[in-house]
Design a protein around this motif. Structure first.
Motif, PDB file in Angstrom:
ATOM      1  N   LEU A 153       0.861  -1.174   0.000  1.00 15.50           N
ATOM      2  CA  LEU A 153       0.000   0.000   0.000  1.00 15.50           C
ATOM      3  C   LEU A 153       0.901   1.229   0.000  1.00 15.50           C
ATOM      4  CD1 LEU A 153      -2.317  -1.411   2.758  1.00 15.50           C
ATOM      5  CD2 LEU A 153      -3.155  -0.793   0.479  1.00 15.50           C
ATOM      6  N   GLU A 154       0.999   1.889  -1.151  1.00 14.67           N
ATOM      7  CA  GLU A 154       1.903   3.026  -1.270  1.00 14.67           C
ATOM      8  C   GLU A 154       1.324   4.236  -0.538  1.00 14.67           C
ATOM      9  OE1 GLU A 154       4.745   2.533  -2.235  1.00 14.67           O
ATOM     10  OE2 GLU A 154       4.602   0.684  -3.439  1.00 14.67           O
ATOM     11  N   GLN A 155       2.165   4.860   0.276  1.00 11.35           N
ATOM     12  CA  GLN A 155       1.710   5.917   1.163  1.00 11.35           C
ATOM     13  C   GLN A 155       1.897   7.328   0.620  1.00 11.35           C
ATOM     14  OE1 GLN A 155       0.172   4.983   4.433  1.00 11.35           O
ATOM     15  NE2 GLN A 155       0.045   3.417   2.838  1.00 11.35           N
ATOM     16  N   GLU A 196       5.814  16.278  -2.567  1.00 12.68           N
ATOM     17  CA  GLU A 196       5.154  14.983  -2.459  1.00 12.68           C
ATOM     18  C   GLU A 196       3.827  15.151  -1.726  1.00 12.68           C
ATOM     19  OE1 GLU A 196       6.668  12.696   1.420  1.00 12.68           O
ATOM     20  OE2 GLU A 196       8.294  13.059  -0.001  1.00 12.68           O
ATOM     21  N   VAL A 197       2.978  14.151  -1.853  1.00 15.55           N
ATOM     22  CA  VAL A 197       1.682  14.183  -1.171  1.00 15.55           C
ATOM     23  C   VAL A 197       1.357  12.775  -0.711  1.00 15.55           C
ATOM     24  CG1 VAL A 197       0.368  13.847  -3.307  1.00 15.55           C
ATOM     25  CG2 VAL A 197      -0.732  14.915  -1.329  1.00 15.55           C
ATOM     26  N   GLY A 198       0.742  12.673   0.462  1.00 18.98           N
ATOM     27  CA  GLY A 198       0.409  11.368   1.015  1.00 18.98           C
ATOM     28  C   GLY A 198      -1.056  11.019   0.811  1.00 18.98           C
ATOM     29  N   THR A 199      -1.346   9.733   0.834  1.00 15.20           N
ATOM     30  CA  THR A 199      -2.727   9.285   0.736  1.00 15.20           C
ATOM     31  C   THR A 199      -3.437   9.469   2.068  1.00 15.20           C
ATOM     32  OG1 THR A 199      -4.165   7.381   0.296  1.00 15.20           O
ATOM     33  CG2 THR A 199      -2.041   6.908   1.310  1.00 15.20           C
ATOM     34  N   ALA A 200      -4.734   9.691   2.002  1.00 15.86           N
ATOM     35  CA  ALA A 200      -5.531   9.821   3.217  1.00 15.86           C
ATOM     36  C   ALA A 200      -5.956   8.457   3.766  1.00 15.86           C
ATOM     37  CB  ALA A 200      -6.774  10.674   2.938  1.00 15.86           C
ATOM     38  N   VAL A 201      -5.718   7.401   3.004  1.00 14.32           N
ATOM     39  CA  VAL A 201      -6.092   6.055   3.443  1.00 14.32           C
ATOM     40  C   VAL A 201      -5.172   5.633   4.594  1.00 14.32           C
ATOM     41  CG1 VAL A 201      -6.244   3.624   2.778  1.00 14.32           C
ATOM     42  CG2 VAL A 201      -6.986   5.406   1.191  1.00 14.32           C
ATOM     43  N   LYS A 202      -5.766   5.079   5.631  1.00 11.45           N
ATOM     44  CA  LYS A 202      -5.004   4.661   6.803  1.00 11.45           C
ATOM     45  C   LYS A 202      -4.449   3.256   6.573  1.00 11.45           C
ATOM     46  CE  LYS A 202      -8.723   5.784   9.094  1.00 11.45           C
ATOM     47  NZ  LYS A 202      -9.753   5.994  10.150  1.00 11.45           N
ATOM     48  N   GLY A 203      -3.252   3.220   6.012  1.00 12.87           N
ATOM     49  CA  GLY A 203      -2.650   1.963   5.588  1.00 12.87           C
ATOM     50  C   GLY A 203      -2.462   0.953   6.699  1.00 12.87           C
ATOM     51  N   SER A 252     -15.224  19.571   1.371  1.00 10.45           N
ATOM     52  CA  SER A 252     -14.353  19.550   2.545  1.00 10.45           C
ATOM     53  C   SER A 252     -13.305  18.453   2.458  1.00 10.45           C
ATOM     54  CB  SER A 252     -15.189  19.352   3.817  1.00 10.45           C
ATOM     55  OG  SER A 252     -15.933  18.136   3.744  1.00 10.45           O
ATOM     56  N   THR A 253     -13.568  17.426   1.658  1.00 14.73           N
ATOM     57  CA  THR A 253     -12.620  16.330   1.539  1.00 14.73           C
ATOM     58  C   THR A 253     -12.446  15.923   0.082  1.00 14.73           C
ATOM     59  OG1 THR A 253     -14.376  14.679   1.885  1.00 14.73           O
ATOM     60  CG2 THR A 253     -13.140  15.393   3.826  1.00 14.73           C
ATOM     61  N   ALA A 254     -11.233  15.513  -0.263  1.00 14.70           N
ATOM     62  CA  ALA A 254     -10.947  15.025  -1.609  1.00 14.70           C
ATOM     63  C   ALA A 254     -11.272  13.541  -1.687  1.00 14.70           C
ATOM     64  CB  ALA A 254      -9.478  15.257  -1.943  1.00 14.70           C
ATOM     65  N   VAL A 285      -9.953  -1.168   2.845  1.00 15.08           N
ATOM     66  CA  VAL A 285      -9.818   0.278   2.652  1.00 15.08           C
ATOM     67  C   VAL A 285     -11.165   0.956   2.878  1.00 15.08           C
ATOM     68  CG1 VAL A 285      -9.378   2.117   0.986  1.00 15.08           C
ATOM     69  CG2 VAL A 285      -7.837   0.143   1.114  1.00 15.08           C
ATOM     70  N   ALA A 286     -12.211   0.377   2.289  1.00 15.21           N
ATOM     71  CA  ALA A 286     -13.531   1.008   2.358  1.00 15.21           C
ATOM     72  C   ALA A 286     -14.123   1.005   3.754  1.00 15.21           C
ATOM     73  CB  ALA A 286     -14.483   0.295   1.398  1.00 15.21           C
ATOM     74  N   THR A 287     -13.841  -0.025   4.533  1.00 11.06           N
ATOM     75  CA  THR A 287     -14.483  -0.147   5.848  1.00 11.06           C
ATOM     76  C   THR A 287     -13.561   0.158   7.020  1.00 11.06           C
ATOM     77  OG1 THR A 287     -13.989  -2.529   5.997  1.00 11.06           O
ATOM     78  CG2 THR A 287     -16.069  -1.886   4.963  1.00 11.06           C
ATOM     79  N   GLN A 288     -12.264   0.195   6.786  1.00 13.69           N
ATOM     80  CA  GLN A 288     -11.317   0.439   7.873  1.00 13.69           C
ATOM     81  C   GLN A 288     -10.374   1.606   7.618  1.00 13.69           C
ATOM     82  OE1 GLN A 288     -11.617  -1.705  10.613  1.00 13.69           O
ATOM     83  NE2 GLN A 288     -13.335  -2.499   9.396  1.00 13.69           N
ATOM     84  N   GLY A 289     -10.093   1.886   6.346  1.00 10.94           N
ATOM     85  CA  GLY A 289      -9.018   2.792   6.016  1.00 10.94           C
ATOM     86  C   GLY A 289      -9.378   4.234   5.759  1.00 10.94           C
ATOM     87  N   LEU A 290     -10.673   4.582   5.832  1.00 14.49           N
ATOM     88  CA  LEU A 290     -11.092   5.949   5.553  1.00 14.49           C
ATOM     89  C   LEU A 290     -11.515   6.666   6.831  1.00 14.49           C
ATOM     90  CD1 LEU A 290     -13.215   5.285   2.332  1.00 14.49           C
ATOM     91  CD2 LEU A 290     -10.760   5.788   2.515  1.00 14.49           C
ATOM     92  N   GLU A 291     -11.509   7.988   6.782  1.00 15.54           N
ATOM     93  CA  GLU A 291     -11.915   8.757   7.961  1.00 15.54           C
ATOM     94  C   GLU A 291     -13.355   8.473   8.350  1.00 15.54           C
ATOM     95  OE1 GLU A 291     -10.174  10.554   9.994  1.00 15.54           O
ATOM     96  OE2 GLU A 291      -8.346  10.152   8.883  1.00 15.54           O
ATOM     97  N   THR A 292     -14.179   8.088   7.364  1.00 17.28           N
ATOM     98  CA  THR A 292     -15.580   7.802   7.650  1.00 17.28           C
ATOM     99  C   THR A 292     -15.789   6.379   8.147  1.00 17.28           C
ATOM    100  OG1 THR A 292     -15.869   7.254   5.302  1.00 17.28           O
ATOM    101  CG2 THR A 292     -16.480   9.470   6.007  1.00 17.28           C
ATOM    102  N   SER A 293     -14.730   5.552   8.119  1.00 16.95           N
ATOM    103  CA  SER A 293     -14.861   4.179   8.587  1.00 16.95           C
ATOM    104  C   SER A 293     -15.086   4.148  10.082  1.00 16.95           C
ATOM    105  CB  SER A 293     -13.604   3.363   8.245  1.00 16.95           C
ATOM    106  OG  SER A 293     -13.357   3.405   6.858  1.00 16.95           O
ATOM    107  N   LYS A 294     -15.847   3.164  10.515  1.00 24.35           N
ATOM    108  CA  LYS A 294     -16.121   3.055  11.946  1.00 24.35           C
ATOM    109  C   LYS A 294     -14.966   2.369  12.665  1.00 24.35           C
ATOM    110  CE  LYS A 294     -21.144   2.927  11.533  1.00 24.35           C
ATOM    111  NZ  LYS A 294     -22.372   2.198  11.852  1.00 24.35           N
TER     112      LYS A 294
END
Length: 294
Positions: A153-155, A196-203, A252-254, A285-294
């Motif tokens: 998972l590239e950061q 450089e820029v980082g991904t918002a996904v919580k790897g 508010s979010t990309a 990623v969809a259920t754990q790795g996003l800010e909206t994930s529970k």
């Protein structure tokens, strides 16, 4: 959570409908072979726990070219990676076996991107700008072939480094020789000139879920070095366009963007195993790795 309707996504007129041309040592892009079976798939529960197939030991190849196919089939929208912005925490008792009220409905679609800097600059904007032929996505995952051993998972994506010898694409062009609006939008406007820029996904959370799902330690990891080649180039470009669209729409979010490197087939995973692993990463990623994930 109610299903999120995602319309079918036809290929844009400029996108290819045939396999990639031979590139480096690959006649067929391994990442595309792994992603292609996911086209049109809908996930409404965690995939069945991952299990490696038994096989006789074979000598692993060591010549997997990092970034050997920009996006074999970038889940470019792994479409419903697309739709999946909320979900329940991992439940070892129900993974792959039962429904859950809080599970998202994820619609997946795939798109093949040629190993070409020009193609990246042309196609990436269509992923981030909704139109009748290109619906919006809640998550974009790019997938490319990397080195043997593990999924990575590239950061981050870096801005420069694509103009050096050895970074030529399938057309023999380097990544530093482009000018015009497309390049400016990615390199200047998209990131305000940052290096450089980082991904918002919580790897790390994605890796934790994958381990609970059945993946052995070290088989899915995070990485800070995507190779400064086409895979990292499309990652940076896509992150840039996500930010640009968010700013222009005053969002508010990309749109979250993640690049996933998969190892060449047989080093050690089969095509079917890679497909299953990518599907697991999508869910994680969809259920754990996003800010909206529970």
């Amino acid at each position: 959570m109610a299903p999120i309707p995602i319309p079918a996504r036809p290929l844009p007129p400029s996108s290819p409908s045939r396999p990639l041309r031979p590139f480096r040592q690959y006649k067929t892009n391994p990442s595309w072979e792994a992603i292609r079976p996911l086209e049109g798939k809908v996930l409404d529960r965690p995939p069945a726990p991952f299990k490696r197939a038994r096989r006789h030991a074979t000598k692993a190849s060591t010549n997997g070219g990092v970034g050997g196919g920009v996006d074999g089939g970038s889940s470019h929208g792994i479409n419903g990676v697309d739709g999946a912005t909320d979900g329940a925490a991992f439940d070892s008792g129900t993974v792959g076996t039962s429904q859950h009220d809080d599970y998202p409905t994820i619609h997946l679609s795939t798109l093949l991107v040629p190993v070409s800097y020009a193609s990246v600059l042309t196609l990436v904007p269509t992923l981030h700008q909704p139109s009748p032929a290109s619906p919006s996505y809640d998550l974009i995952i790019h997938v490319g072939v990397g080195s043997p051993g593990s999924l990575k998972l590239e950061q981050r994506g870096r801005r420069f480094g694509y103009e050096k010898e050895g970074k030529e694409d399938k057309d023999g062009r380097l990544g530093g020789g482009y000018e015009g609006e497309e390049w400016d939008n990615v390199v200047q406007w998209g990131h305000d000139g940052v290096e450089e820029v980082g991904t918002a996904v919580k790897g790390k959370k994605v890796v934790e879920w994958m381990r609970k799902w059945g993946v052995a330690e070290g088989e899915v990891t995070t990485s800070e070095d995507a190779g400064l080649y086409l895979c990292e180039f499309i990652n940076f470009a896509s992150l840039g366009w996500a930010q640009r669209v968010a700013r222009s729409s005053e969002s508010s979010t990309a749109t979250p963007v993640q690049f996933l490197h998969v190892p060449p087939v047989g080093t050690p995973f089969s095509v079917d195993e890679l497909t299953a692993l990518v599907q697991g990463v999508v869910w994680a990623v969809a259920t754990q790795g996003l800010e909206t994930s529970k």
